[in-house]
Design an enzyme around this catalytic site. Structure first.
Site, PDB file in Angstrom:
ATOM      1  N   GLU A 180      -0.108   2.741   7.131  1.00  0.00           N
ATOM      2  CA  GLU A 180      -0.220   3.635   6.116  1.00  0.00           C
ATOM      3  C   GLU A 180      -0.932   4.993   6.886  1.00  0.00           C
ATOM      4  O   GLU A 180      -0.761   6.132   6.520  1.00  0.00           O
ATOM      5  CB  GLU A 180      -1.151   3.395   4.977  1.00  0.00           C
TER       6      GLU A 180
ATOM      7  N   ALA B 164       0.519  -1.284  -0.245  1.00  0.00           N
ATOM      8  CA  ALA B 164      -0.044  -0.162  -0.034  1.00  0.00           C
ATOM      9  C   ALA B 164       0.824   1.151  -0.041  1.00  0.00           C
ATOM     10  O   ALA B 164       2.086   1.153   0.195  1.00  0.00           O
ATOM     11  CB  ALA B 164      -1.050  -0.039   1.493  1.00  0.00           C
TER      12      ALA B 164
HETATM   13  N1  B3K Z   1       5.742   3.653   1.649  1.00  0.00           N
HETATM   14  C1  B3K Z   1       5.326   2.550   0.669  1.00  0.00           C
HETATM   15  C2  B3K Z   1       6.489   1.721  -0.077  1.00  0.00           C
HETATM   16  C3  B3K Z   1       6.743   2.513  -1.237  1.00  0.00           C
HETATM   17  C4  B3K Z   1       7.641   1.463  -2.030  1.00  0.00           C
HETATM   18  C5  B3K Z   1       8.172   2.027  -3.399  1.00  0.00           C
HETATM   19  N2  B3K Z   1       8.975   1.076  -4.194  1.00  0.00           N
HETATM   20  C6  B3K Z   1       4.499   1.986   1.582  1.00  0.00           C
HETATM   21  C7  B3K Z   1       4.840   1.910   3.079  1.00  0.00           C
HETATM   22  O1  B3K Z   1       5.972   1.603   3.161  1.00  0.00           O
HETATM   23  O2  B3K Z   1       4.051   2.228   3.703  1.00  0.00           O
HETATM   24 ZN    ZN Z   2       5.789   2.521   5.350  1.00  0.00          ZN
END
Ligand code: B3K
Ligand code: ZN
Length: 884
Positions: free
Chosen positions: A305, A269
């Site tokens: 998230e 996500a």
């Molecule tokens: N921040 C995103 C991960 C993005 C990955 C990009 N290759 C999901 C998370 O760690 O919440």
């Molecule tokens: Zn994250």
């Protein structure tokens, strides 16, 4: 794709941006065969970087067709700028200016699923880390934070829902059956948090009143057929919002929070501001179609998230070397949330098991890197277990050292001091230090040194002086680029147990005050001795409780000591740990015996320990299930100097069968005790615990050839009132020799769930993981199944990923065909989706762990991949580093 030698990027080369972007105004015109992206950027020279004159402005951009550029409303001609594969360079004429750019892209052809792409019939985006540059030319770096206003325009019939970050401020109709919506996000953010969605989506509504009394609209958008599967995600979201207020004092800041589920997504996500985009596997959960594990994952990912809104969005990363600043902290936060919502001990056992079998292997392999890496070629390769899980362990250690209140003081200061900023791991630690008046300079080695430390402890009891001495020695193996390591700060949570298993009061020599019955020792030297006074009998230490540091603990416990701890340690986690380490010790011994060609005999102590755990009705059934689970093949491989896959597989399967045969009576007793599953499904921890134990027991019983086990299993498969039980029965059947029942079940399952992609993922992965002979041929056959699609990451993970990571017996076939198959898929995938291709490489990169013949075969496949033309930077980096 790569045309020249990929460049390494170094943390030491970090420089502030020359220009900043105050406002970003975007208009997307979406069509079936292309999209036009119009941007207006209101920019200024970065005052922190005032040199003489105005430096050129270098914007990032990849795979873009540039349609027009205008500077302060003057159209530029090709002579006014330079373009190459990755950038657009032009010369500003004033310290403040407006830049207008139009690009043309083709989302429908974007198979890499980075930037703007289509998933089924909907448009969606994934910008972290560097996907925004595939949408338009921009300063695509996290330290450039801008206020975004976004207009999305598309045909109304096919795309009735048009979303972006922030609040909806206007919408309307356009000619030709088209419509538009404008969204405004008041919070400055880096481009990696940008999101857009356009599609025909069903909306589930709810609301949340924040601690200060503001009403927030909550919406989950899914494809209409999934509308019944969102209740758990919505419920998890509300619990996460409340928890973050209560535990961290963090309140949500926009009037609306949206989650959109898409089927084609590279990871779990994404925390885009106010508009999280999720892999449908991390949103959808209904008892008929999702297992308890899936329910828990939805809860954890929704929370993760959401928590990013503060740890990541309001306070973001200065550069991608600081990725663990937001990921380590947010994983720690979501783990604590899950622990509070479910069983804390079981959650910790699951996380530690995962860390030790996977992150420890990464830390010992060719891609080993510190929690804050010094360099990378492709940032997508650094969304690793080290950044996430070890990063979370580092935050957990800080929490342990400061205690919950001190830690909260530190995070309060961190969020207040850095709100709206892009900062570093040093800034995070400095906030904790300043709020508590402590010095973490030595502790920070956890951010800069890679590798898993080894903590060797031995002890000496002196009856004459009633003292007990613990001697701790720490070391850390060399990792790429780091031959020597300095001592870490290792928080060692421990207690001393008397002959009855009771905790003894702890008093350290030289300290006036006692430390109660459990304490955290800070091991800071390469070698250090702790002396406990007033110890009236030889105690047994219970060490590294709760896995208080991500280290390999070595203590000369006898098997009897381990049995004692497994039965008596008042600390639940360490009881499990003792049982687990006993099983490891027994299996390792058997592996040697098997290699020497001698007959195998199971240590009765392991068996009796399992028997008494099974017969103890006081124990949490989830704990019993965890204890009964033998250490995984992956963990045994990680622990081995040179892993003998055949011996590991043979011995583990043999031990499972021996246990099943010897424990058949208590196993059936447990079945009786737990009784049948009550009619209605419940996702609470107690109900999940019962299912977990019942299904673990079923797995053991199915190893015996008792007809009663087979009929119980078939009956459970047919009559189960939920997917957890049905899936467990299917796994047991698939791994059994009962061909007829197995095929009938597989066929019935596929027919019944053919319209449910996530259930079909499970169907693929159960078969791909089955260790029975012929696994490769089965997987090759399944690649041709109509439900398989190599462009869908979930399908690739379910079939190819499960085969390479969970089916060690077949993947490591002695003829190398398993390796070859995976290598060929990687080459095929690299042309479509480099991030997924690169992920699939992990098992091959571990080649140094195996016997010379397998090493040779695995290396040959890596070499073959490296020789391919037009390799992505993603695959190039992992392959070249693993061969170095
Ligand atoms: N921040 C995103 C991960 C993005 C990955 C990009 N290759 C999901 C998370 O760690 O919440
Ligand atoms: Zn994250």
């Amino acid at each position: 794709m790569r045309t020249e030698q990929p460049q390494t990027i170094y943390l030491k080369d970090y420089q502030q941006p020359d220009y900043l972007i105050d406002e970003t105004h975007l208009t997307f015109e979406l069509f079936e065969d292309h999209a036009l992206v119009h941007s207006r950027l209101f920019m200024h020279r970065n005052s922190q970087e005032q040199g003489a004159g105005l430096p050129p402005l270098v914007l990032h951009g990849q795979q873009l067709e540039l349609r027009s550029v205008a500077l302060d409303e003057h159209a530029l001609s090709a002579a006014d700028y330079q373009q190459d594969e990755d950038s657009l360079t032009l010369q500003p004429q004033a310290p403040e200016f407006e830049l207008a750019i139009t690009t043309r892209i083709e989302p429908q052809n974007n198979t890499a699923l980075e930037g703007l792409y289509k998933s089924g019939g909907m448009f969606c985006t994934q910008c972290e880390a560097e996907g925004f540059r595939k949408i338009t030319y921009y300063l695509d770096r996290p330290d450039v934070m801008s206020r975004f206003t976004t207009t999305v325009m598309a045909e109304r019939g096919a795309y009735p829902v048009l979303l972006s970050n922030g609040n909806l401020i206007a919408s309307g109709d356009h000619e030709g059956g088209r419509h538009w919506a404008t969204w405004e996000d008041p919070f400055p953010k880096p481009a990696y948090l940008f999101a857009l969605v356009a599609g025909d989506l069903y909306r589930i509504d709810d609301s949340f009143t924040t601690m200060s009394g503001r009403d927030v609209e909550l919406r989950i958008y899914v494809e209409p057929e999934n509308r019944e599967q969102c209740a758990h995600a919505m419920d998890s979201l509300k619990r996460a919002m409340r928890w973050d207020e209560q535990v961290y004092g963090r309140e949500y800041d926009l009037d609306i929070f949206m989650i959109v589920a898409v089927n084609d997504f590279n990871m779990g996500a994404m925390e885009n501001k106010g508009l999280n985009i999720f892999n449908s596997s991390c949103v959808l959960a209904h008892p008929d179609t999702a297992t308890d594990m899936a329910f828990q994952r939805v809860e954890a990912v929704v929370a993760h998230e959401y928590f990013h809104n503060w740890s990541g969005n309001r306070v973001t990363c200065r550069d991608w070397f600081q990725l663990s600043l937001k990921e380590g902290l947010t994983v720690f936060r979501d783990a604590e949330f899950s622990a509070d919502m479910n069983s804390r001990t079981v959650k910790r056992i699951e996380d530690v098991t995962f860390l030790r079998s996977n992150q420890f292997a990464e830390d010992a392999g060719p891609m080993a890197h510190p929690v804050r890496p010094d360099s990378f070629i492709e940032i997508s390769n650094f969304y690793t277990l080290t950044i996430y899980e070890k990063g979370a362990e580092v935050v957990r250690m800080l929490h342990t050292l400061l205690g919950p209140e001190g830690f909260r003081k530190g995070t309060d200061l961190y969020f207040e001091r850095h709100d709206g900023q892009a900062v570093t791991c040093d800034d995070f630690v400095a906030a904790l230090e300043d709020a508590n008046g402590v010095d973490f300079s030595q502790f920070k080695r956890w951010y800069s040194q890679a590798g898993t430390p080894v903590l060797e402890v031995d002890s000496h009891y002196d009856a004459a002086s009633s003292t007990f001495q613990l001697r701790c020695r720490q070391s850390c193996p060399a990792t790429p680029g780091q031959p020597e390591k300095q001592p870490f700060v290792i928080p060692l949570r421990m207690a001393l147990l008397d002959g009855e298993g009771r905790e003894i009061p702890l008093k350290l020599a030289g300290e006036g005050q006692g430390r109660g019955t459990e304490t955290v020792l800070a091991v800071t030297e390469a070698e250090q001795v702790f002396v406990f006074e007033n110890v009236s009998e030889q105690p047994l230490p219970s060490l590294l409780r709760g896995f208080s540091a991500p280290v390999k603990l070595v203590y000369p416990y006898s098997r009897d000591d381990r049995v004692f701890l497994a039965m008596h340690d008042p600390d639940g986690f360490n009881r499990w740990e003792a049982a687990q380490s006993l099983a490891v010790d027994v299996l390792q011994g058997l592996i040697q015996i098997h290699q020497a060609g001698r007959p195998l005999l199971l240590d009765q102590r392991l068996l009796e320990m399992y028997r008494s755990v099974l017969l103890d009705p006081q124990l949490d059934p989830a704990m019993v299930a965890e204890i009964l689970r033998l250490p995984s093949e992956a963990y045994l491989i990680e622990l081995a100097e040179v892993a003998d896959v055949d011996a590991i597989h043979h011995v583990r399967e043999w031990a499972r069968l021996e246990l099943a045969k010897a424990l058949v009576e208590p196993l059936w007793l447990v079945v009786q005790r737990l009784g049948a599953e009550p009619g209605s499904y419940s996702a609470d921890a107690a109900a999940m615990a019962r299912r977990s134990l019942r299904n673990t027991v079923l797995g053991y019983l199915m190893l015996t050839d008792a007809p009663a086990a087979l009929s119980a299993c078939v009956q459970q498969f047919v009559e189960a009132g939920n997917m957890t039980d049905r899936q467990a029965a299917l796994v047991a059947l698939v791994n059994s020799p009962h061909e007829q029942q197995k095929h009938a079940a597989l066929q019935e399952f596929a027919q019944r769930w053919s319209d449910y992609p996530l259930v079909m993922d499970m169907w693929f992965s159960i078969q791909a993981s089955s260790p029975l002979p012929g696994g490769l041929e089965r997987v090759q056959g399944l690649m041709k199944h109509p439900a398989f699609n190599i462009r869908n990451p979930n399908k690739v993970r379910a079939l190819i990923g499960a085969f390479a990571n969970q089916n060690l017996a077949n993947f490591h076939r002695a003829d190398g065909e398993g390796y070859r198959f995976v290598a060929e898929r990687i080459i095929e995938l690299d042309r479509l989706n480099p991030q997924i291709a690169s992920r699939m490489l992990t098992p091959l990169t571990r080649w140094r762990k195996f016997d010379p013949a397998r090493q040779e075969l695995m290396r040959a496949e890596l070499t073959r991949i490296l020789a391919c033309e037009e390799l992505s930077t993603d695959v190039y980096e992992v392959v070249s580093k693993s061969l170095a």
